[in-house]
Design a protein around this motif. Structure first.
Motif, PDB file in Angstrom:
ATOM      1  N   GLU A  43       0.842  -1.196   0.000  1.00 37.08           N
ATOM      2  CA  GLU A  43       0.000   0.000   0.000  1.00 37.08           C
ATOM      3  C   GLU A  43       0.878   1.247   0.000  1.00 37.08           C
ATOM      4  O   GLU A  43       2.011   1.226   0.472  1.00 37.08           O
ATOM      5  CB  GLU A  43      -0.907   0.001   1.227  1.00 37.08           C
ATOM      6  N   THR A  44       0.337   2.337  -0.503  1.00 43.58           N
ATOM      7  CA  THR A  44       1.076   3.579  -0.619  1.00 43.58           C
ATOM      8  C   THR A  44       1.648   4.052   0.709  1.00 43.58           C
ATOM      9  O   THR A  44       2.774   4.518   0.780  1.00 43.58           O
ATOM     10  CB  THR A  44       0.162   4.686  -1.195  1.00 43.58           C
ATOM     11  N   ILE A  59       9.712   2.457  -3.430  1.00 37.17           N
ATOM     12  CA  ILE A  59       8.265   2.701  -3.423  1.00 37.17           C
ATOM     13  C   ILE A  59       7.988   4.196  -3.297  1.00 37.17           C
ATOM     14  O   ILE A  59       7.137   4.744  -4.014  1.00 37.17           O
ATOM     15  CB  ILE A  59       7.588   1.907  -2.286  1.00 37.17           C
ATOM     16  N   GLN A  60       8.711   4.881  -2.424  1.00 40.21           N
ATOM     17  CA  GLN A  60       8.516   6.331  -2.266  1.00 40.21           C
ATOM     18  C   GLN A  60       8.865   7.079  -3.548  1.00 40.21           C
ATOM     19  O   GLN A  60       8.173   8.025  -3.924  1.00 40.21           O
ATOM     20  CB  GLN A  60       9.361   6.856  -1.109  1.00 40.21           C
ATOM     21  N   ASN A  75       6.014   6.641  -5.907  1.00 42.24           N
ATOM     22  CA  ASN A  75       4.900   7.507  -5.519  1.00 42.24           C
ATOM     23  C   ASN A  75       5.178   8.954  -5.923  1.00 42.24           C
ATOM     24  O   ASN A  75       4.285   9.651  -6.414  1.00 42.24           O
ATOM     25  CB  ASN A  75       4.663   7.431  -4.011  1.00 42.24           C
ATOM     26  N   SER A 118       4.639   9.409  -9.570  1.00 47.99           N
ATOM     27  CA  SER A 118       3.206   9.448  -9.882  1.00 47.99           C
ATOM     28  C   SER A 118       2.624  10.827  -9.595  1.00 47.99           C
ATOM     29  O   SER A 118       1.846  11.363 -10.384  1.00 47.99           O
ATOM     30  CB  SER A 118       2.452   8.407  -9.052  1.00 47.99           C
TER      31      SER A 118
END
Length: 98
Positions: free
Chosen positions: A32-33, A73-74, A77, A80
């Motif tokens: 998850e974000t 992951i960061q 994000n 995005s």
């Protein structure tokens, strides 16, 4: 429920890739974000951490691996978010350091 979205993502990936060649190993990695990992992602991470620690002899190696994954992951994000921000909207000074 914490982690429900990650678990759901793993289940969706399982259905999407169920027809892959059986000679391939495919782990459904849902994150998850804001941080929670799905059960298969946690299991894979634990196994990889164990192997990295065994191969390097450094008990902190698993922690380093986890930090690196979280950083990737960061960054994803951030990419995005930056893809949705209009350049020239006064955010250039804030966004240039990212």
């Amino acid at each position: 429920m914490v982690g429900a979205a990650a678990t759901s993502a793993e289940q969706a990936k399982r259905r999407k890739y169920e027809n892959l060649d059986s000679s391939l190993i495919f782990v459904h990695f849902g994150v998850e974000t804001l941080g929670p990992w799905g059960p298969e992602a946690r299991a894979l991470f634990k196994e990889l951490s164990k192997r990295v620690i065994e191969s390097t002899g450094d008990p902190r190696a698993g922690s380093y691996l986890g930090r690196r994954i979280r950083l990737v992951i960061q960054r994803g994000n951030t990419a995005s978010i930056l893809g949705t921000v209009h350049r020239g909207g006064g955010f250039e000074d804030v966004l240039d350091f990212i």
